[in-house]
Motif scaffolding. Structure first.
Motif, PDB file in Angstrom:
ATOM      1  N   ARG A  94       1.167  -1.366   0.035  1.00  0.00           N
ATOM      2  CA  ARG A  94      -0.149   0.253   0.011  1.00  0.00           C
ATOM      3  C   ARG A  94       0.921   1.531   0.650  1.00  0.00           C
ATOM      4  NH1 ARG A  94      -2.471  -4.176  -0.455  1.00  0.00           N
ATOM      5  NH2 ARG A  94      -4.730  -4.595   0.272  1.00  0.00           N
ATOM      6  N   ARG A 232       7.040   5.461   1.620  1.00  0.00           N
ATOM      7  CA  ARG A 232       5.754   6.991   1.552  1.00  0.00           C
ATOM      8  C   ARG A 232       6.072   7.026   3.538  1.00  0.00           C
ATOM      9  NH1 ARG A 232      -0.574   4.439   0.874  1.00  0.00           N
ATOM     10  NH2 ARG A 232      -1.473   6.575   0.970  1.00  0.00           N
ATOM     11  N   HIS A 233       4.818   8.250   3.296  1.00  0.00           N
ATOM     12  CA  HIS A 233       5.068   8.246   4.878  1.00  0.00           C
ATOM     13  C   HIS A 233       4.217   7.066   5.815  1.00  0.00           C
ATOM     14  CE1 HIS A 233       4.442  10.280   8.876  1.00  0.00           C
ATOM     15  NE2 HIS A 233       4.808  11.430   8.749  1.00  0.00           N
ATOM     16  N   ALA A 236       0.590   6.540   6.552  1.00  0.00           N
ATOM     17  CA  ALA A 236      -0.216   6.993   5.269  1.00  0.00           C
ATOM     18  C   ALA A 236      -0.718   5.230   4.914  1.00  0.00           C
ATOM     19  CB  ALA A 236       0.206   7.730   4.583  1.00  0.00           C
ATOM     20  N   ALA A 240      -3.164   1.913   6.400  1.00  0.00           N
ATOM     21  CA  ALA A 240      -3.015   1.939   4.155  1.00  0.00           C
ATOM     22  C   ALA A 240      -3.898   0.183   4.988  1.00  0.00           C
ATOM     23  CB  ALA A 240      -3.122   2.204   3.240  1.00  0.00           C
TER      24      ALA A 240
END
Length: 250
Positions: A94, A232-233, A236, A240
């Motif tokens: 994700r 990605r952070h 997040a 996800a």
């Protein structure tokens, strides 16, 4: 001749009419089982088959594993390895790996798996039998097997957890680092790259767990190997992943 009364004359006619009604009821088909079967089929198609067909290639799922390989000889695998460069995409689940893969596979010089295969999101880990998948895709099954429901800790397997297992870090020191492993991967992945894909100079493969198997892949396909790692952070990513990693189903 004895004259019959009106009631006596009408009695045979009533019996005949009643008999015709009974025959009509017996001859009328019972549609209820058919309606139940049709409703059940519609539910199965809508809830199972249509979602599967939008994500997987159903005909590929029906093929046996023995049919989904090129069966390359050692010489053929060596020639393929020398003829191509290999690009592996890695990153958290994700985290955007599929989006990047979809963009790169549009390039005319890139050979990539089809959008729909018999593997989850066309990830190479599910299209081969050489390397482990670290429980990815089996998170709920692992939770139930371990009896983890709202209490306790799930095993170090699956999305968001496999990295905590020391055995998930595969390097050039792994027993899998051999020419036999490379040849098997090329035979199995080559089937999914396809004839058109194998005519292109760069072969693309995407699996998030490549983050932990990169050194093994580098040793198998060196020196013509590159990696793209998506970040990605973490907040997040965690949000996800929560639905597929939570054992309480919430």
């Amino acid at each position: 001749r004895m004259k019959l009364s009106d009631d006596e004359e009408s009695e045979p006619l009533q019996r005949q009419q009643n008999g015709l009604r009974k025959v009509g009821r017996r001859g009328r088909p019972n549609l209820l089982p058919w309606l139940i079967a049709a409703a059940g089929s519609a539910i199965i198609i809508g809830a199972v088959i249509l979602p599967l067909s939008s994500r997987y290639s159903l005909w590929m799922m029906l093929l046996p594993p023995s049919a989904k390989t090129l069966r390359l000889s050692a010489a053929e695998a060596e020639a393929m390895a020398r003829r191509h460069r290999f690009l592996f995409i890695a990153g958290p689940h994700r985290g955007g790996t599929t989006l990047l893969w979809r963009l790169l596979r549009l390039h005319p010089q890139v050979g990539a798996f089809a959008e729909r295969t018999d593997g989850d999101f066309s990830e190479g880990a599910f299209l081969q039998s050489v390397m482990p998948t670290f429980g990815v895709g089996r998170e709920r099954e692992d939770c139930l097997r371990a009896g983890v429901r709202r209490v306790g800790s799930p095993p170090a397997r699956g999305v968001g957890r496999y990295g905590f297992d020391p055995g998930a870090h595969l390097t050039e020191a792994s027993p899998l680092a051999s020419l036999a492993s490379r040849d098997a991967l090329l035979s199995q992945w080559g089937y999914y790259w396809g004839e058109a894909g194998l005519e292109r100079p760069l072969l693309l493969e995407k699996t998030p767990t490549n983050m932990l198997t990169a050194r093994l892949l580098q040793s198998l396909f060196a020196p013509r190997t590159s990696f793209l790692v998506v970040t990605r952070h973490p907040l997040a990513v965690a949000l996800a992943q929560h639905r597929i990693t939570s054992c309480d189903g919430e």
